[in-house]
Every structure is written in structure tokens, then in C-alpha cells.
Design a protein around this motif. Structure first.
Motif, PDB file in Angstrom:
ATOM      1  N   VAL A 773       0.854  -1.191   0.000  1.00  0.00           N
ATOM      2  CA  VAL A 773       0.000   0.000   0.000  1.00  0.00           C
ATOM      3  C   VAL A 773       0.886   1.235   0.000  1.00  0.00           C
ATOM      4  CG1 VAL A 773      -1.747   1.330   1.252  1.00  0.00           C
ATOM      5  CG2 VAL A 773      -1.878  -1.169   1.215  1.00  0.00           C
ATOM      6  N   VAL A 774       0.553   2.230  -0.817  1.00  0.00           N
ATOM      7  CA  VAL A 774       1.272   3.502  -0.843  1.00  0.00           C
ATOM      8  C   VAL A 774       0.393   4.572  -0.199  1.00  0.00           C
ATOM      9  CG1 VAL A 774       2.279   5.305  -2.285  1.00  0.00           C
ATOM     10  CG2 VAL A 774       2.579   2.900  -2.900  1.00  0.00           C
ATOM     11  N   VAL A 775       0.928   5.257   0.807  1.00  0.00           N
ATOM     12  CA  VAL A 775       0.198   6.343   1.477  1.00  0.00           C
ATOM     13  C   VAL A 775       1.140   7.530   1.640  1.00  0.00           C
ATOM     14  CG1 VAL A 775      -1.337   4.782   2.734  1.00  0.00           C
ATOM     15  CG2 VAL A 775       0.813   5.524   3.778  1.00  0.00           C
ATOM     16  N   LYS A 776       0.558   8.704   1.886  1.00  0.00           N
ATOM     17  CA  LYS A 776       1.334   9.911   2.161  1.00  0.00           C
ATOM     18  C   LYS A 776       1.271  10.190   3.658  1.00  0.00           C
ATOM     19  CE  LYS A 776       2.058  14.701   0.726  1.00  0.00           C
ATOM     20  NZ  LYS A 776       1.600  15.800  -0.163  1.00  0.00           N
ATOM     21  N   THR A 777       2.411  10.278   4.271  1.00  0.00           N
ATOM     22  CA  THR A 777       2.463  10.441   5.718  1.00  0.00           C
ATOM     23  C   THR A 777       2.031  11.840   6.144  1.00  0.00           C
ATOM     24  OG1 THR A 777       4.760  11.165   5.685  1.00  0.00           O
ATOM     25  CG2 THR A 777       4.348   8.791   5.866  1.00  0.00           C
TER      26      THR A 777
END
Length: 852
Positions: A773-777
Motif C-alpha cells: 500500500v502507498v500512502v502519504k504520511t
């Protein structure tokens, strides 16, 4: 005891507090003043710890500071081709675009403020604290001349200073809300006025130097424009264009009808009838108008969220017609055809007869004066080779460093190198060598006296006109030839930017000009925080962010962006600001003490011997090694006052490494069996605001509570390597999360019909299929956690009261707290009761607005 009983005092330091205690279970170590102590409860005795610590104390070493970072003042010289600036408490003067930068005054240990050129262009007046208290001091651009100090004058702490355009006098407004005039030649101080309500709201001299306009607070919500007329010290200047005649009294003293007329009026006298606040007066260069800004525009705007009205603009520029015979300058007049040649000739003859010999003198010096002033301006400093130099009326500094002198100076190689203290005098002599001998014999043209400003005081408060521009948020207004310049600012929300409580960037607006001959306004420059004009009103200086620019006052700002004469941008890197930290800390300590003395809320300093406090803490300055230690010292000194809101903040701290922590807005617990971190709690705040909810809860992100996080950006997690470790320096960055396969029990696609088939599939895939999963912190998850906490409290109150009672939390009394209150209040006000939760409120200034 652990329960707080049997409280006793164990140390007896009379000079400093015992601070920062720490214990190993047997003894207590603490510090007092600048020393360490150990207290032994068994012996009931404290002993000083002698520390033989040999440090280079590198933060006390000399260093250099960027001039723009601490630039706090800048003024143009009378013709606008040179600047006097103060940055980090040091004063410098230099030509706008070329030449050396000269530091004025002591190199270290003194703070200089509010510099301004005197009219001879050879001296600069400013405020300094070299003797411990703030005084006026005058520096010459001839460095061989010692400064002239005006000691013993009770000027308070000046907050603004303005030089008279005709005499060696300055107007000063100070922290006591007084308006003062100081004669720099005689040292005479005149207290013009004082407000009981607020600081002086701007001031300006009339072009002839005989009037001083200023804004004075006269009530809780009222500020008026006043005029003060200086007493006549000599014969009043003759008005060449006026039909007024002079009279002679029995004593032989010459006076004019306007003098006798104005003497009948109070001095000072109010010239506006304010609705609320009339501020920032500025004279028109021709002496026809007095400009000012006025809070008298009531144009309400409906609130878009609830039933309310407000006045977000409220200000407009105005002018006062100083004479009753002046027409309305905002009404267009038809252009009249020129008269016959005979009529024009008669008019010219009449004008020559009236002006007489004075006009002949002006005609002889016209070309020379224009070149000496206009051609010396920044964008036209290429002086003609055959131009004559006015030796008596041009400063030594200009002789030494002007482009003309540098271009034509014939250097004698046999001349020995001059000593630094005589450098300017030597350069002046070299500049004289290029002047033709016949030029030296000519007498320079006399300085033209300004036309006297005639003010008809009768009915002046009824000759107020509004500029035909929209009401708005205006900041300044000043008069230039044929136009009025003013800054206007756009509306913006208090939460539009993440402004910290010590945010120091000035609000930037648009500089506009009303062009009288065209009956319209136009934009001159954008991103302007404040501006000023040269004394001849021909050059404009303005701040734009962390940049400084000088352009013509009657033209639009050029499009060029780099520093130089064509663009007008000032290259502030020419200023080399040398800093000696120990000397600077000594000055700052003295000034901090003085500021508390002058501004404390009670004159007796809460019965604290404030002078004794100064003397007690001052010796500790020698033991300070870092800027943060100095801050600690100031906090302790001010702490002796025992009052709230006495802070010390900001400062030139040595930067430490900063690696912003990335956050996922969730709680993690190490699961040894799964070999990863189990996601225990995903913080769900406002899903529409990415800063106020967990990125794991974003749409399209298939992450749930109970999932196992195995790695971040390909780096494996273990019991000693938490998600926080791998998210260091990853704030606001996209990261790749590796999650363990989800058990069948967590898969919503499972049902009774295919449970066996799905279970077999999951059992096989769990060993081989990982999820990515790719998320923006987040840079901070505090907003998300706060929102979740508030909503949980609201649900708890609703459930406990059956929906009859509402809940509102107010985190602070600032803009964010005001917004949060309305968010909760407007949604909950229909309920029978309301719980207003002010736990953890950090304070502020909007309490009365919330009560309303």
C-alpha cells in the motif's frame, strides 16, 4: 512525604532559585544561578559542585549575520540615491547600488535604531543606547568628525522618528504615547501632545516645516488628526504665489495675515471629526492637501455560516483641503484652451515682476540643482562629464564615492596611502582635483526656500473628501508629486496559513497610486509590506518580503527581478554584519531589563527592586556560553517579577539537525507471533481533510485495524525497529507499506457457501502473497487525534443524556479555538443544554467574542 505532607524547605539560596532537580534515589542534584549543587537528605546539607570544565565556548566567537534577516529600519537620503539602514542593532549607510558600505557608531555592544538623514545630506540622526539609556545621536558621513550626542533629554523609548524638511529638528513618538519635537542644534525638547488611550497614530511634517500633523487617540474608539504649528523663530518665508500681504506691527516685527489668523486658534488643533479612527496623516508635497486613512466605512458583510454581520474592510483614504479656495480634486474639470500670445506674455511679465531677483537666482541655479538632485537619483546616476560639483552642498561621502568622482578621479601614484580615520577626507581632496578651477570660484546656488503652507483652519473639518476608491484594508498613505500612494491588503482567513505564535513575516499587499491628472488609481507594485519616500518625494523605497527596492515615486515598478540600478532592487549582501555574541548579549540583557521597566503594567514593578535584580543577574553574563543559555538567563531575570505573560522568545539559536517525523495516524503494537506491528487503532478525524485524519483511512487504501505491518519502504520492522524509526525524516512523503496477508476471518468476501473453498485459498496464499500500500504520511497527527477525541466526547454526552445535552470543546482562545467553538456551538445549540469543555485550553484573546 509522597502524599505531600510534612512539607519542609531544605535549601537556603538567597540570590537565585533552585532549579531542575534530579535524583538517583539518594541525593538530589540541582542548579542555582550558574552553579551545580548536590543535596544529601541524610545529612540535610547542600554542597556546591566544582566543575573544571574546559570548553572553547565556540558560540562566543565572532560571526557574520545576513543583513536581511534582522533588518528593522531603512531610510532614503533626501534625494533618494543613498540609504541608511539598521540591522541587528547596527547602523550602515551606502549608495543604493555601488560603492562601499560604511558602518556608523560602535562596532559592537550598542543598538542603533530609527536612522534618518538630516537635510544637509552629511549627517544621520538616530537613537542608540551606548550610555545605558536611549538617546539621540548624530553621525557625520565624514568619519573624522565625532558623533554629536544629545544627552539628558527625556525622550522615553522612541517608536518613530521623522526629520523636519527645513530645519535640524526631529519629531518623535514614544512608548509613553507622547509626541515630542527636539531641536538638534539647541537641544530643546518640546512636548507637543500626549494620548491617554493609545500610541501616536502616525505623523508628518508639512513641506515648509512649520506644521506637524499627527493622529491622537482621544477616546476608547476615537482617534483624530491634529495639527501643531511650530512657533516662528525667524521671518516667515515669503509666499511667491499668494496674494497675502505682510504687515508690520509697532515693534517692527513682520507678520502675515495668515500668521495672525492662525494664532487665534488652539495649538495643537483637531482638523477632523472622527467617526472611529483617523490615522496616518501625510502632507501633499505641494502643501494643498493632507492625506489620512479613516475607519469610518460601515459596509457590513453577511456571515456565510450563521446569522451575523461584520465589517471586514472599514477603511478608506481621505484628504483635507488645506485652503478654502481649493477645488475638489476628484471632479474632472474641462481642459481650457490656451489664451492669446499677448495674454500669455502679460502673464509672464507679471510673474517676473512679482518674483523679481529671486527668480533670476533660481534660473541661474536651475540646471545645476536639477543635476545635483534629480540626476543623482539611482536610475540616472550616470552624471555628465562636464557637470559641475557643488562642493559646499554635496556631502564628503558623496564626493568620495559617487560614480562621477570614481570615473574622473586622477589618482596620484606618489600620494601615500591615507590612514583609515582620514580616508573620507583624503578621498574628498582627490575628488576636488577633478573640478575645473573656474568652477571652484563660482558660488553655488542658494538652497531654495520652500513655499509656505497656507492652512485655513476655519471650517477645515468640513473640507474632508474621500478618495473615489473602494473601502478596504489600507495600511499607509503618502503624497508624491501629482499622486497619492497607498497600500491595500486582501482579506485572508486567520487559519489560511500555519502561522505560529511568533510568526514574524509582514503581511504583503499591493501598492497603488491615485493619479490626480488622470482621475484614476493604478497598481505600482505588488507584494509590498511597507514603503517610504525620500524627502524630495521623488524616490520610493519599499519592502517586499525579505527584499528592499528603490524606484521612482512617479512610475510603475520595473519588471526586472535582479538587483541593480535598472530594477531598483538593493543588493543587501553588500552589508557585512559582524557580530560579537558576548557584546550583543550584554546589550540585549540591558535592553530587556529596560523594556520591562518602561512597559510593565504597574509603575512600582510589583514592589520588586528591579535595579537590584539587574545587578544580581548581570555577573552571570560572563559565564554564558550559548544563545540558549542567554535566553534562560533572561527568563530567570524576568521571573523575579512574578507576573504572567513576561516572555522571552526568538533569537539567533544555533540550528540543530531537524528531521521531521512522518506519521501514519495509528497506534501500533509489536506482535511477536506475526513478526510485525499490529495496527491497533486507526485515527479517523475529518475524512475530507488529509491533515486531520489518518492516511490509512483514506479512500482506496485497504488497511484495517488488526492488519500486520511488516516493512516500510522495503525495510523490515522488528521488535527493536518500530514504524517511527523508519519514518524519521519522512513527513509529508509517500511511503510504501508492506502488510502481511489478511486471514480469512478478516475477509468480508467470505460466506457460508464458499467458506471451505475460500479458507483453502487463503491458507495457501497467506504463505506467499504480501500486500503493498502507498500512502502519504502526516507531519503531525495531532489534528486527527484531537478531532477523534472531540467526537468521542460528543458521542458519550449524547448517549448519556439521550441526545438532550450537547458538547463543545474550546482548545484555545485564538482563531483556531474561535473556529472550533462555532463548529460545535452551531451544531449543538438546538439541544436543551450544552457542556462547554475548556480543559487543556492554551489561552488567547477571543474570550469576549465567545461570550458574546
Amino acid at each position: 512525604t509522597p502524599t505531600g505532607e510534612d512539607l519542609r524547605r531544605h535549601t537556603d539560596h538567597e540570590d537565585f532559585y533552585a532549579r531542575n532537580p534530579s535524583t538517583d534515589g539518594r541525593r538530589i542534584v540541582y542548579h542555582a544561578g550558574a552553579d551545580l549543587y548536590v543535596y544529601d537528605p541524610a545529612l540535610d546539607r547542600a554542597e556546591k559542585v566544582e566543575v573544571d570544565y574546559r570548553s572553547p565556548r565556540v558560540q562566543r566567537n565572532r560571526k557574520f549575520s545576513p543583513a536581511i534577516t534582522y533588518l528593522d529600519g531603512a531610510r532614503l537620503n533626501p534625494v533618494g540615491n543613498a540609504l541608511a539602514v539598521t540591522t541587528r542593532g547596527k547602523a550602515f549607510t551606502f549608495f543604493n547600488h555601488e560603492g562601499p558600505v560604511i558602518q556608523l557608531g560602535q562596532r559592537d555592544g550598542v543598538r542603533y535604531r530609527l536612522p534618518d538623514f538630516l537635510n544637509d545630506d552629511e549627517r544621520i540622526v538616530m537613537v542608540d543606547d551606548a550610555n545605558g539609556e536611549e538617546e539621540l545621536v548624530i553621525f557625520s558621513t565624514d568619519l573624522a568628525k565625532p558623533p554629536q550626542r544629545l544627552s539628558g533629554l527625556d525622550i522615553g523609548r522612541p517608536v518613530a522618528l521623522k526629520v523636519s524638511p527645513t530645519e535640524d529638528k526631529v519629531a518623535i513618538s514614544n512608548h509613553r504615547q507622547e509626541l515630542l519635537i527636539v531641536d538638534l542644534n539647541s537641544g530643546e525638547l518640546t512636548r507637543v501632545d500626549r494620548s491617554e488611550w493609545r500610541p501616536i497614530a502616525g505623523m508628518d511634517w508639512s513641506p515648509d516645516g512649520r506644521w506637524l500633523a499627527y493622529g491622537l487617540g482621544v477616546g476608547l474608539n476615537a482617534t483624530e488628526i491634529r495639527l501643531y504649528r511650530l512657533p516662528e523663530t525667524q521671518e516667515a518665508p515669503h509666499n511667491e504665489t499668494s496674494t497675502q500681504t505682510q504687515t508690520q506691527d509697532q515693534g517692527g516685527n513682520i507678520s502675515s495675515p495668515v500668521d495672525s489668523f492662525t494664532s487665534q486658534w488652539p495649538n495643537p488643533i483637531a482638523v477632523t471629526r472622527p467617526i472611529l479612527h483617523d490615522v496616518a496623516p501625510s502632507f501633499d508635497p505641494d502643501g494643498n492637501y493632507l492625506y489620512f486613512l479613516s475607519y469610518r466605512e460601515f459596509n457590513p458583510v453577511y456571515d456565510n455560516l450563521h446569522f451575523d454581520l461584520g465589517f471586514p474592510w472599514g477603511i478608506r483614504p481621505y484628504l483635507i483641503l488645506l485652503r478654502r479656495d481649493l477645488p475638489n480634486p476628484f471632479l474632472p474639470w474641462p481642459e481650457m484652451e490656451a489664451g492669446s500670445e499677448e495674454e500669455e506674455s502679460e502673464a509672464e511679465d507679471k510673474e517676473e515682476t512679482e518674483n523679481g531677483e529671486e527668480e533670476e537666482s533660481e534660473e541661474e541655479g536651475e540646471e545645476e540643482e536639477e543635476e545635483g538632485e534629480d540626476e543623482a537619483l539611482d536610475d540616472a546616476e550616470d552624471v555628465d562629464e562636464d557637470e559641475e560639483i557643488d562642493e559646499e552642498h554635496t556631502s564628503i561621502w558623496m564626493h568620495s564615492h559617487s560614480k562621477h568622482a570614481l570615473k574622473h578621479r586622477q589618482l596620484d601614484q606618489t600620494t601615500p596611502e591615507p590612514q583609515p580615520e582620514h580616508l573620507l577626507a583624503a578621498l574628498q581632496e582627490q575628488g576636488r582635483r577633478v573640478v575645473p578651477s573656474e568652477t571652484k570660484k563660482q558660488k553655488p546656488p542658494a538652497r531654495r526656500k520652500p513655499q509656505p503652507v497656507i492652512i485655513d483652519l476655519e471650517g477645515i473639518e468640513r473640507r474632508v473628501l474621500a478618495f473615489p476608491v473602494e473601502d478596504g484594508r489600507y495600511g499607509q498613505i503618502m503624497g508624491a508629486p501629482g499622486r497619492a500612494l497607498f497600500t491595500v491588503y486582501d482579506l485572508h482567513g486567520a487559519l489560511d496559513e500555519e502561522q505560529s505564535w511568533n510568526h514574524e513575516d509582514n503581511e504583503s499587499g499591493v501598492l497603488r497610486a491615485w493619479i490626480f491628472k488622470d482621475y484614476k488609481s493604478e497598481t505600482i507594485a505588488e507584494n509590498v509590506s511597507n514603503f517610504d519616500l525620500s524627502r524630495n518625494r521623488k524616490k520610493l523605497l519599499y519592502f517586499s518580503g525579505k527584499r528592499l527596492r528603490v524606484i521612482s515615486a512617479t512610475e510603475k515598478a520595473p519588471s526586472d527581478s535582479g538587483p541593480g540600478r535598472r530594477s531598483g532592487w538593493i543588493d543587501l549582501s553588500r552589508i557585512k554584519v559582524s557580530v560579537s555574541p558576548p557584546s550583543e548579549w550584554e546589550q540585549m540583557y540591558r535592553e530587556a531589563w529596560r523594556l520591562q521597566r518602561d512597559h510593565f503594567w504597574t509603575e512600582d514593578m510589583a514592589e520588586v527592586d528591579w535595579r537590584a535584580v539587574y545587578e544580581r543577574y548581570r555577573p552571570l553574563l560572563e559565564r554564558i556560553s550559548t544563545r540558549s543559555e542567554f535566553s534562560d538567563l533572561v527568563w530567570e531575570m524576568q521571573g523575579e517579577l512574578g507576573t504572567s505573560h513576561a516572555y522571552e522568545f526568538g533569537g539567533d539559536y544555533r540550528p540543530s539537525p531537524h528531521y521531521s517525523q512522518g506519521m501514519l495516524g495509528a497506534d501500533f503494537v509489536w506482535d511477536a507471533e506475526a513478526g510485525g506491528y499490529r495496527i491497533e487503532n486507526i485515527i479517523e478525524g475529518d475524512p475530507w481533510d488529509p491533515k486531520a485524519t489518518s492516511p490509512l483511512a483514506a479512500p482506496g487504501v485497504d488497511v484495517r485495524e488488526g492488519d500486520i505491518l511488516l516493512a516500510i519502504n522495503g525495510q523490515r520492522l522488528d521488535e527493536n525497529t518500530s514504524p517511527a524509526h523508519l519514518l524519521v525524516n519522512q513527513a509529508n512523503q509517500e511511503v510504501l507499506l508492506t502488510l502481511a496477508p489478511r486471514p480469512a476471518s478478516m475477509n468480508p468476501a467470505s460466506n457460508a457457501a464458499n467458506e471451505k473453498q475460500q479458507a483453502a485459498k487463503n491458507q495457501k496464499s497467506e504463505k506467499m502473497e504480501l500486500r503493498y500500500v502507498v500512502v502519504k504520511t502526516l507531519a503531525s497527527d495531532s489534528e486527527a487525534r484531537y478531532r477523534a477525541w472531540v467526537e468521542a466526547n460528543r458521542r458519550r454526552v449524547h448517549e448519556a443524556t439521550g441526545g438532550r445535552i450537547g458538547y463543545v470543546h474550546i482548545p484555545d482562545m485564538g482563531p483556531s479555538g474561535y473556529a472550533e467553538f462555532h463548529r460545535g456551538f452551531l451544531a449543538e445549540v438546538m439541544r436543551e443544554g450544552l457542556i462547554v469543555d475548556v480543559r487543556y485550553n492554551s489561552g488567547g484573546h477571543v474570550s469576549q467574542l465567545i461570550l458574546e
